[in-house]
Write a protein that holds these residues in place. Structure first.
Motif, PDB file in Angstrom:
ATOM      1  N   ALA A  45       0.833  -1.206   0.000  1.00  0.00           N
ATOM      2  CA  ALA A  45       0.000   0.000   0.000  1.00  0.00           C
ATOM      3  C   ALA A  45       0.867   1.255   0.000  1.00  0.00           C
ATOM      4  O   ALA A  45       2.089   1.185   0.161  1.00  0.00           O
ATOM      5  N   ARG A  46       0.212   2.376  -0.185  1.00  0.00           N
ATOM      6  CA  ARG A  46       0.833   3.694  -0.044  1.00  0.00           C
ATOM      7  C   ARG A  46      -0.054   4.523   0.865  1.00  0.00           C
ATOM      8  O   ARG A  46      -1.268   4.298   0.949  1.00  0.00           O
ATOM      9  N   PRO A  48      -2.467   7.195   1.803  1.00  0.00           N
ATOM     10  CA  PRO A  48      -3.425   7.888   0.936  1.00  0.00           C
ATOM     11  C   PRO A  48      -3.231   9.397   0.964  1.00  0.00           C
ATOM     12  O   PRO A  48      -2.737   9.957   1.945  1.00  0.00           O
ATOM     13  N   ASP A  49      -3.624  10.035  -0.126  1.00  0.00           N
ATOM     14  CA  ASP A  49      -3.627  11.497  -0.158  1.00  0.00           C
ATOM     15  C   ASP A  49      -4.526  11.998   0.960  1.00  0.00           C
ATOM     16  O   ASP A  49      -5.583  11.421   1.228  1.00  0.00           O
ATOM     17  N   ALA A  51      -3.850  11.962   4.140  1.00  0.00           N
ATOM     18  CA  ALA A  51      -3.616  11.311   5.432  1.00  0.00           C
ATOM     19  C   ALA A  51      -2.864  12.268   6.350  1.00  0.00           C
ATOM     20  O   ALA A  51      -2.024  13.052   5.913  1.00  0.00           O
ATOM     21  N   MET A  72      -7.672  10.052   7.822  1.00  0.00           N
ATOM     22  CA  MET A  72      -7.817  10.472   6.433  1.00  0.00           C
ATOM     23  C   MET A  72      -9.256  10.913   6.214  1.00  0.00           C
ATOM     24  O   MET A  72     -10.131  10.628   7.047  1.00  0.00           O
ATOM     25  N   ASP A  76     -12.801   9.369   1.241  1.00  0.00           N
ATOM     26  CA  ASP A  76     -11.783   8.806   0.361  1.00  0.00           C
ATOM     27  C   ASP A  76     -11.398   7.364   0.695  1.00  0.00           C
ATOM     28  O   ASP A  76     -10.615   6.748  -0.027  1.00  0.00           O
ATOM     29  N   VAL A  77     -11.919   6.815   1.771  1.00  0.00           N
ATOM     30  CA  VAL A  77     -11.498   5.483   2.217  1.00  0.00           C
ATOM     31  C   VAL A  77     -11.798   4.416   1.173  1.00  0.00           C
ATOM     32  O   VAL A  77     -10.938   3.601   0.823  1.00  0.00           O
ATOM     33  N   TRP A  80      -9.483   4.603  -1.821  1.00  0.00           N
ATOM     34  CA  TRP A  80      -8.121   4.206  -1.462  1.00  0.00           C
ATOM     35  C   TRP A  80      -8.015   2.686  -1.391  1.00  0.00           C
ATOM     36  O   TRP A  80      -7.076   2.092  -1.927  1.00  0.00           O
ATOM     37  N   ASN A  83      -8.307   1.184  -5.000  1.00  0.00           N
ATOM     38  CA  ASN A  83      -7.108   1.452  -5.803  1.00  0.00           C
ATOM     39  C   ASN A  83      -5.895   0.688  -5.287  1.00  0.00           C
ATOM     40  O   ASN A  83      -5.029   0.295  -6.059  1.00  0.00           O
ATOM     41  N   THR A  84      -5.825   0.470  -3.976  1.00  0.00           N
ATOM     42  CA  THR A  84      -4.688  -0.225  -3.383  1.00  0.00           C
ATOM     43  C   THR A  84      -4.767  -1.728  -3.621  1.00  0.00           C
ATOM     44  O   THR A  84      -3.767  -2.369  -3.943  1.00  0.00           O
TER      45      THR A  84
END
Length: 142
Positions: A45-46, A48-49, A51, A72, A76-77, A80, A83-84
């Motif tokens: 994972a990364r 998230p924008d 966070a 976050m 947007d959860v 995220w 996409n992850t």
């Protein structure tokens, strides 16, 4: 000199006992702070924008456990997570931490995406208010 050896051994033995009694990690492997990019990458994972209030650690002794906690934007959860882990299991309410609104659990049963170091990934999401989600991320070997 020979008489000092028993004294040194006794001091060492007392130190070992004190550490075992007073430490949560008497054999080592206690949590250490790490960059969140490292912790999340271990589980594929990364961060998230958006966070914030991030706290990431690693514990390693026999197994390796990377943990990340962050807040976050609640809206947007879902994106995220999709996409992850596009092929990962969907959110569930089974086997979540107490108080979590939902979680995602992936393990060696084939739900962990190929190419990541972790054998299992657990993500718990708690909605704190209409705008904020608190995410607890764990990735570990078994």
């Amino acid at each position: 000199m020979i008489a000092a050896v028993p004294a040194v051994v006794a001091v060492w033995a007392v130190a070992v006992v004190v550490r075992a009694v007073t430490s949560d990690y008497p054999l080592g492997g206690g949590p250490e702070k790490v960059p969140c990019a490292e912790a999340l990458a271990f589980g594929g994972a990364r961060l998230p924008d958006g966070a914030y209030e991030t706290d990431c650690t690693v514990r390693a002794w026999q197994d390796t456990y990377y943990g990340a906690r962050f807040r976050m934007p609640r809206a947007d959860v879902g994106a995220w997570l999709r996409n992850t882990y596009p092929a990962g299991p969907g959110p569930t309410t089974e086997l979540c931490d107490d108080g979590a609104d939902f979680c995602v659990n992936m393990s060696t049963d084939g739900t962990v995406p190929p190419g990541i170091d972790a054998d299992a990934v657990q993500i718990d999401v708690t909605y704190e208010d209409p705008a904020t989600a608190y995410v607890t991320f764990g990735a570990f070997t078994v």
